[in-house]
Design an enzyme around this catalytic site. Structure first.
Site, PDB file in Angstrom:
ATOM      1  CB  CYS A 131      -0.901  -0.239   1.223  1.00 19.50           C
ATOM      2  SG  CYS A 131      -1.911   1.370   1.375  1.00 19.50           S
ATOM      3  CB  CYS A 134      -0.621   2.578   4.156  1.00 11.76           C
ATOM      4  SG  CYS A 134      -1.991   1.846   3.307  1.00 11.76           S
ATOM      5  CG  ASP A 135       3.201   1.466   4.482  1.00 13.95           C
ATOM      6  OD1 ASP A 135       2.772   1.631   5.712  1.00 13.95           O
ATOM      7  OD2 ASP A 135       2.665  -0.026   4.206  1.00 13.95           O
TER       8      ASP A 135
END
Ligand code: NAP
Length: 311
Positions: A131, A134-135
């Site tokens: 992701c 997300c990261d």
């Protein structure tokens, strides 16, 4: 007893909820611990009609949710742990207990696929991720590798250029599967490089990822690529583990629905990526959510009419 339970809360589940709520079915949506589906892990959505300037994935899903609730859908952010579709009424279990329903719409979507290589699981959250949204921000000025050759990989690569010093796309063939528009954007981006015909065999690193072991798919030669992050973007698998033995699944695990939205269990309908091996778009998922709700409504009408005439 519920008239309709919708399992899942991506574009398919929440569109089904909007249509069912507007048909006065007061659907109960079991949305999962993290509602909204895969668009919650996306940034800009540019191809959903009605938003000419694009919209952030999570903002779009919040709008879906608000629209469903406005018409009386009840949404609980809980995971379904098991179902019993052989019983009547149908049974849906969550950690909180057992729910009964006359009809169910399954819209549980799909989840990102992993490579299944050594080091991948151990280094998850330590440089290995599926992701970018997300990261990605953890890897400012780092060398980021994306594996895959489809639209997801291109989208991740483009997004990650915001953070990384360099983004390398590693693909197992010499041609991309991605759409032309995404391919053109990636090829035009100076921060993105490609390693073609390369299979990632191992994620290397102790406390965090430091590199990848690659194998040339054509001549079999091996090499190592230094990297700070690996984003795996190689497609998705349908979320159907809880339906094994309850609904007919195909070999890839997708729910079989030859007649459109109906499944092998009477009163159980399906919508979205969980039965769509081909299109997998937010708009096609939403469209099938609409169809599933209309089919469930017809089914309930017939069922309830038959019960009333018997009484
Ligand atoms: P996809 O189109 O199935 O592409 C998966 C890619 O990963 C392929 O290039 C495949 O290689 C590669 N791959 C699969 N298994 C692999 C493995 N074990 N090791 C290495 N590589 C592997 O999946 P997707 O990119 O997630 O896209 C799914 C659908 O969503 C598509 O319809 C796509 O158009 C859509 N989508 C659209 C957008 C957008 O329009 N912005 C964004 C994301 C997704 P091969 O090519 O060799 O098979």
């Amino acid at each position: 007893m519920e008239r309709l339970i919708v399992i899942g809360s991506g574009p398919a589940g929440l569109t089904a909820a909007i249509y069912a709520a507007r048909a006065n079915l007061r659907p109960l949506v079991l949305a999962g611990g993290m509602y909204g589906g895969q668009l919650m892990l996306t940034t800009e959505v540019e191809n959903y009609p009605g938003f000419p300037d694009g919209i952030q994935g999570p903002d779009l899903m919040l709008k879906f949710r608000e629209q469903a609730e406005r018409f009386g859908a009840r949404i609980e952010d809980v995971d379904v742990t098991a179902v019993d579709f052989a019983r009547r009424p149908l049974v849906v279990r969550t950690a909180g207990g057992e729910r009964e329903a006359r009809s169910v719409i399954v819209a549980t979507g799909a989840a990102a696929r992993w490579l299944g290589i050594p080091g991948e699981e151990r280094l998850r959250g330590r440089g290995v991720s599926t992701c970018a949204t997300c990261d990605g921000a953890f890897f400012r000025e780092k060398h980021i590798v994306v594996v895959g050759g489809g639209d997801s990989a291109m989208e991740e690569a483009l997004f990650l250029t915001r953070f990384g010093r360099k983004v390398t796309v590693v693909h197992r063939r010499s041609g991309l599967r991605a759409s032309k528009i995404m391919t053109d954007r990636v090829l035009a981006n100076e921060k993105i490089e490609f390693v073609w015909n390369a299979v990632v065999e191992e994620a290397v690193g102790e406390s965090h990822l430091t590199g990848l072991k690659l194998r040339d798919a054509e001549n079999g030669s091996r090499s190592e690529l230094a990297a700070d992050a690996l984003f795996v973007a190689i497609g998705h698998d349908p979320n159907t583990a809880i339906f094994a033995g309850q609904l007919e699944l195909d070999r890839a695990g997708y729910i079989v629905s030859p007649g459109g939205t109906s499944t092998s269990a009477e009163g159980v309908f399906v919508a979205g990526d969980v039965h769509d091996i081909r299109y997998k778009q937010a708009i096609t998922a939403a469209g099938s959510g609409c169809k599933a709700a209309m089919d469930a409504e017809k089914y309930l009408e017939a069922l309830e009419f038959a019960a009333a005439t018997r009484a």
